[in-house]
Write an enzyme that holds these catalytic residues in place. Structure first.
Site, mmCIF file in Angstrom:
data_model
loop_
_atom_site.group_PDB
_atom_site.id
_atom_site.type_symbol
_atom_site.label_atom_id
_atom_site.label_comp_id
_atom_site.label_asym_id
_atom_site.label_seq_id
_atom_site.Cartn_x
_atom_site.Cartn_y
_atom_site.Cartn_z
ATOM 1 N N GLU A 78 0.844 -1.178 -0.072
ATOM 2 C CA GLU A 78 -0.019 0.070 -0.048
ATOM 3 C C GLU A 78 0.964 1.149 -0.031
ATOM 4 O O GLU A 78 1.550 1.566 1.226
ATOM 5 C CB GLU A 78 -0.809 0.135 1.167
ATOM 6 C CG GLU A 78 -1.826 -1.148 1.464
ATOM 7 C CD GLU A 78 -3.110 -0.968 0.327
ATOM 8 O OE1 GLU A 78 -3.376 0.149 -0.208
ATOM 9 O OE2 GLU A 78 -3.744 -1.945 0.211
ATOM 10 N N CYS A 136 -1.981 9.179 2.622
ATOM 11 C CA CYS A 136 -1.697 8.754 1.444
ATOM 12 C C CYS A 136 -2.821 9.299 0.268
ATOM 13 O O CYS A 136 -2.462 9.439 -1.017
ATOM 14 C CB CYS A 136 -1.432 7.162 1.058
ATOM 15 S SG CYS A 136 -2.990 6.454 2.251
HETATM 16 P P1 NAP Z 1 8.338 4.780 4.724
HETATM 17 O O1 NAP Z 1 9.392 5.677 5.214
HETATM 18 O O2 NAP Z 1 8.186 3.905 3.788
HETATM 19 O O3 NAP Z 1 8.147 3.890 6.125
HETATM 20 C C1 NAP Z 1 7.164 3.068 6.248
HETATM 21 C C2 NAP Z 1 7.661 1.775 7.274
HETATM 22 O O4 NAP Z 1 8.589 1.157 6.459
HETATM 23 C C3 NAP Z 1 8.123 2.004 8.657
HETATM 24 O O5 NAP Z 1 7.937 1.078 9.434
HETATM 25 C C4 NAP Z 1 9.609 2.029 8.343
HETATM 26 O O6 NAP Z 1 10.465 1.969 9.254
HETATM 27 C C5 NAP Z 1 9.741 0.658 7.254
HETATM 28 N N1 NAP Z 1 11.117 0.950 6.384
HETATM 29 C C6 NAP Z 1 11.594 1.646 6.096
HETATM 30 N N2 NAP Z 1 12.840 1.368 5.401
HETATM 31 C C7 NAP Z 1 12.639 0.095 5.251
HETATM 32 C C8 NAP Z 1 13.142 -1.033 4.782
HETATM 33 N N3 NAP Z 1 14.621 -1.084 4.168
HETATM 34 N N4 NAP Z 1 12.852 -2.444 4.821
HETATM 35 C C9 NAP Z 1 11.972 -2.688 5.565
HETATM 36 N N5 NAP Z 1 11.035 -1.756 6.261
HETATM 37 C C10 NAP Z 1 11.717 -0.661 6.087
HETATM 38 O O7 NAP Z 1 6.911 5.450 4.905
HETATM 39 P P2 NAP Z 1 6.178 6.774 6.016
HETATM 40 O O8 NAP Z 1 7.099 7.931 5.968
HETATM 41 O O9 NAP Z 1 6.139 6.035 7.325
HETATM 42 O O10 NAP Z 1 4.760 6.737 5.497
HETATM 43 C C11 NAP Z 1 4.699 7.798 4.261
HETATM 44 C C12 NAP Z 1 4.269 6.794 3.177
HETATM 45 O O11 NAP Z 1 3.551 5.861 3.250
HETATM 46 C C13 NAP Z 1 3.835 7.809 2.091
HETATM 47 O O12 NAP Z 1 4.489 7.452 0.839
HETATM 48 C C14 NAP Z 1 2.327 7.593 1.736
HETATM 49 O O13 NAP Z 1 1.753 7.606 0.730
HETATM 50 C C15 NAP Z 1 2.512 5.928 2.376
HETATM 51 N N6 NAP Z 1 1.032 5.565 2.685
HETATM 52 C C16 NAP Z 1 0.306 4.682 2.018
HETATM 53 C C17 NAP Z 1 -0.976 4.231 2.484
HETATM 54 C C18 NAP Z 1 -1.772 3.364 1.744
HETATM 55 O O14 NAP Z 1 -2.804 2.729 2.284
HETATM 56 N N7 NAP Z 1 -1.711 3.484 0.251
HETATM 57 C C19 NAP Z 1 -1.196 4.672 3.684
HETATM 58 C C20 NAP Z 1 -0.517 5.515 4.469
HETATM 59 C C21 NAP Z 1 0.763 5.950 3.917
HETATM 60 P P3 NAP Z 1 11.179 3.402 10.062
HETATM 61 O O15 NAP Z 1 9.965 4.094 10.611
HETATM 62 O O16 NAP Z 1 12.134 2.727 11.197
HETATM 63 O O17 NAP Z 1 11.786 4.010 8.927
#
Ligand code: NAP
Length: 477
Positions: A252, A286
Site C-alpha cells: 500500500e 496517502c
Molecule cells: P516509509 O518511510 O516507507 O516507512 C514505512 C515503514 O517501512 C516504517 O515502518 C519504516 O520503518 C519501514 N521501513 C523503512 N525502510 C525499510 C526497509 N528498508 N525495509 C523494511 N522496512 C522499512 O513511509 P512513512 O514515511 O512512514 O509513510 C509515508 C508513506 O506511506 C507515504 O508515501 C504514504 O503515501 C504511504 N502510505 C500509503 C498508504 C496506503 O494505504 N496506500 C497509507 C499510508 C501511508 P522506520 O519508521 O523505522 O523508517
C-alpha cells in the site's frame, strides 16, 4: 513542568520485555521526550518470528467462532480506551485530536469488520464434470491461512493502518510480527496490551520496534515469513520486494492525488470538503488532496472561497480539541515541503495562503500558477500543501489527473453521469470517488493502488483474501 517519560516494553511470545537499547518517543508538537521504547535486536526479532511460527498451527485451527469472539473483544477494548489512545496518537504522530479520535473510531470498526469476516472465510465447489477428465469426481476449494505475516506500517495512521493488517491476519488464522514506524511505536504497543487482554494466545501477535533498515529488513527476508503486508512509501516498498524472495506481498504505497471540480459541482459542499482533504493530518495521508483541477468558469470563485476557508483553520497543539492542523512528523519533512514550495515559487507559482514554517508546523499552503512538472504537482508532497490548476475541458482534466506514475484514488465533482463515467473509465487508479475527493475511504471497501501506488488490496474482506491461499480438494469416490 516536564512529565516523566514512561518506559514501554515489547510484546513477544506472550511476554513483555525490555531491551538493552532504548529509543525516545518525542511529542511532535512540544519536542519533549514523553516515552521510551526498547529497540529490538536481531535476536529479539528472531524470537518474535519464532514465536509467531510456533503459534501458527494451533491458531490456524482455532474455530472461526472463537476468532470472531476475540476480534470482537479487541474492538470493544479499543472503544473503552478511545480517549487514551487518541491522546497517544496526538502526541507521537502530531495528529489533531478530532482526527486522532476519528482514527480510533475507524479502528474499532475495522476490528469489528474483521470479526465478522472471520465467519465468512470459505471456498466453493467446483463442477468437476465440466471436464471429461473430471467426470465422476467431487471438487471443492478452501481458503487457508498462509502462516506468519510480517506487518510493516507507516507513521500516519499508527492504529488504523495496523488494524488493516492485524484484523484480517487474525481473522483468517495467520500469526503476526508487527513493526510499526520508528516515530510512532506507542500506539502499536498499547494495541498489544489490548490484544493480550482480548484473549489472543501467546505468540500469535508480536510487536518489535526498530529501524526499517534493521528490523524491517529482517522481517522482509526471513524464510519463516509467508507474507509481507507493507504500507509506506514506494521506494521502501520496492526495496522490500527486491529482498523478499518468494513471499506473498501486499504493498500500500503513496499517491499525489487529484480531484476535478466541474462547474455543476455544489461548491458549498465541495469547498470545505476539499480543504479538509488537503490539510487533515497536515496533508500526511496517502490520499490527501494535492492537485485540484478546477474548471475555468468557476476557478476564480472557487479559489477565493477555498482560500477563505483555509484561513479559518486553527494550527497548533494537536491535543487541543479545536486544533485542525498540527505539526508534521519531523523537521526534515517540514523543511523538505517548505523547500518544494519555495522552488515552485521560483519557477513561477504563487502562494495564495501559507508557505511559512515554524519548526515542524508548516502552514496550510495553497498554490496557483503551477505547472505539471513542478515537484508540488508531480511528486507525492505528503505535506499540508495543495495546488489549484485551472482547466478548459473536462477531457483535459481527466487526462491530467491520470498523467502520473501513481494510481491510488481520485475524485470528481460532477452531477453529469456521462462525465462521471468517462472519468471512471479513463483514470487508472484503485478508486474513483464521484462528488467527493480522493480522500474518501471506509474500511470495508476495497482499497489500494495501481502503478507506483501498490500491489493488492486492503479493506477487510480483500485483505483476508490476500492473506490466504487456496487449497483445492478432489475426491474420487
Ligand atoms: P516509509 O518511510 O516507507 O516507512 C514505512 C515503514 O517501512 C516504517 O515502518 C519504516 O520503518 C519501514 N521501513 C523503512 N525502510 C525499510 C526497509 N528498508 N525495509 C523494511 N522496512 C522499512 O513511509 P512513512 O514515511 O512512514 O509513510 C509515508 C508513506 O506511506 C507515504 O508515501 C504514504 O503515501 C504511504 N502510505 C500509503 C498508504 C496506503 O494505504 N496506500 C497509507 C499510508 C501511508 P522506520 O519508521 O523505522 O523508517
Amino acid at each position: 513542568m516536564a512529565t516523566v517519560a514512561k518506559t514501554y516494553r515489547l510484546y513477544i511470545g506472550g511476554k513483555w520485555e525490555g531491551g538493552k537499547e532504548t529509543m525516545p518517543v518525542i511529542d511532535k508538537f512540544t519536542g519533549e521526550t514523553f516515552a521510551s521504547v526498547p529497540l529490538a535486536s536481531r535476536e529479539t526479532t528472531e524470537r518474535a518470528i519464532f514465536a509467531a511460527h510456533e503459534a501458527f498451527p494451533a491458531w490456524s485451527r482455532t474455530p472461526a467462532h472463537k476468532r470472531y469472539k476475540i476480534l470482537s473483544n479487541v474492538s470493544r477494548l479499543l472503544e473503552q480506551r478511545q480517549e487514551e489512545i487518541a491522546a497517544i496518537i496526538c502526541r507521537e504522530a502530531g495528529k489533531a485530536w478530532k482526527y486522532s479520535m476519528g482514527e480510533v473510531s475507524r479502528s474499532i470498526e475495522t476490528y469489528r469488520f474483521s470479526a465478522e469476516e472471520a465467519k465468512r472465510i470459505h471456498g466453493e465447489t467446483v463442477p468437476m464434470d465440466a471436464s471429461v477428465a473430471g467426470d465422476g469426481r467431487i471438487g471443492y476449494w478452501l481458503r487457508v491461512p498462509l502462516g506468519v505475516v510480517s506487518a510493516i506500517t507507516p507513521f500516519n495512521f499508527p492504529l488504523n493502518l495496523v488494524a488493516h493488517k492485524v484484523g484480517p491476519a487474525l481473522a483468517v488464522g495467520n500469526t503476526i510480527v508487527l513493526k510499526p514506524a520508528s516515530t510512532t511505536p506507542l500506539t502499536a504497543i498499547v494495541l498489544a496490551e489490548i490484544i493480550e487482554e482480548a484473549g489472543v494466545p501467546a505468540g500469535v501477535f508480536n510487536v518489535v520496534v526498530g529501524s526499517g533498515g534493521t528490523v524491517g529488513e529482517w522481517l522482509s527476508v526471513d524464510p519463516r515469513i509467508s507474507k509481507i503486508s507493507f504500507t509506506g512509501s514506494p521506494p521502501v516498498g520496492e526495496q522490500i520486494i527486491r529482498k523478499a524472495g518468494l513471499k506473498k506481498v501486499t504493498m500500500e504505497l503513496g499517491n499525489n492525488s487529484g480531484t476535478i471540480i466541474e462547474p455543476d459541482a455544489d461548491l458549498s459542499a465541495a469547498i470545505p470538503r476539499c480543504v479538509m482533504s488537503a490539510f487533515a493530518n497536515s496533508g500526511q495521508v496517502c490520499i490527501s488532496l494535492q492537485r485540484l483541477y478546477v474548471h475555468k468558469a468557476i476557478a476564480k470563485e472557487f479559489t477565493k472561497r477555498f482560500v477563505e476557508e483555509t484561513k479559518k483553520l486553527k494550527l497548533g497543539n494537536p491535543l487541543e480539541k479545536d486544533c485542525d492542523v498540527g505539526p508534521m512528523i519531523d523537521i526534515k519533512e517540514a523543511e523538505r515541503a517548505e523547500t518544494w514550495v519555495k522552488e515552485a515559487v521560483k519557477e513561477g507559482a504563487k502562494v495564495l495562503v501559507g508557505g511559512k514554517r515554524d519548526g515542524r508546523v508548516l502552514q496550510p499552503t495553497v498554490l496557483v500558477n503551477v505547472r505539471p512538472e513542478m515537484k508540488v504537482m508531480c511528486l507525492e508532497a505528503f505535506a499540508p500543501l495543495v495546488s489549484i490548476y485551472e482547466y478548459d475541458t473536462f477531457e483535459d482534466a481527466v487526462r491530467m489527473v491520470d498523467d502520473t506514475p501513481y494510481g491510488l484514488q481520485a475524485g470528481v465533482y460532477t452531477n453529469d453521469l456521462k462525465k462521471a463515467m468517462y472519468a471512471v473509465d479513463r483514470i487508472n487508479v484503485g478508486g474513483v470517488m464521484i462528488n467527493d475527493t480522493s480522500i474518501f475511504r471506509v474500511d470495508h471497501m476495497p482499497y489500494g493502488g495501481n502503478k507506483m501506488s501498490g500491489l493488492g488490496r486492503e479493506g477487510v474482506r480483500f485483505a483476508c483474501e490476500e492473506m490466504t491461499s487456496i487449497k483445492m480438494v478432489m475426491i474420487k469416490p
